[in-house]
Motif scaffolding. Structure first.
Motif: not given
Length: 147
Positions: A42-58, A110-111
């Motif tokens: 869950a911590a990893f998932q939250i960190a990824v969500d916070r690090l990357f914008e949904p539309n241009n994160g890739l 990643t964290l």
């Protein structure tokens, strides 16, 4: 402050508090249950969500991986880390063959990168980990609580 053993371990790891994490690292097998693993996921998932914008994160994933390679060197399993991040962002990436060790290292590093991104702000790190613990409990898992 996180209230689970995994949350405390991740906090100390993210904030690079190695003198404090020694006792927790030595006890890691005591709290490496499925419930505790779900705090890390869950911590990893939250960190990824916070690090990357949904539309241009890739397109930014490669930039993060490069920065992580500079910061963590050979410790970073970079192909696995990139695959896990891309998978979490919804890309069709095969992760089934990744070892538990590689996945764990990728998530923890990643964290660490997230903590660096927020300049190791304790309040930001604690907020992420408290949310991760809440998600793990909400999903029906029972991570070990710290004393």
């Amino acid at each position: 402050m996180p209230r689970t053993l995994m949350g405390r371990f991740l906090r100390e790891s993210m904030l690079r508090q190695s003198s404090e994490s020694g006792p927790l690292t030595a006890r890691f097998s005591e709290f490496s249950s499925l419930g505790s693993v779900h705090v890390m996921i869950a911590a990893f998932q939250i960190a990824v969500d916070r690090l990357f914008e949904p539309n241009n994160g890739l397109k930014d994933v490669g930039l993060l991986i490069s920065a992580m390679q500079r910061a963590f060197g050979l410790e970073l399993p970079w192909p696995e880390t990139e695959a896990l991040i891309r998978f979490e962002m919804g890309e069709d990436v095969a992760i089934e063959d990744l070892s538990v060790r590689a996945k764990t290292s990728a998530m923890i590093l990643t964290l660490g990168a997230y903590a660096d991104f927020v300049e190791r702000n304790e309040a930001e790190v604690d907020a992420l980990l408290i949310e991760a613990e809440r998600r793990a409990f909400d999903r029906g898992h029972h991570p070990e609580l710290a004393e």
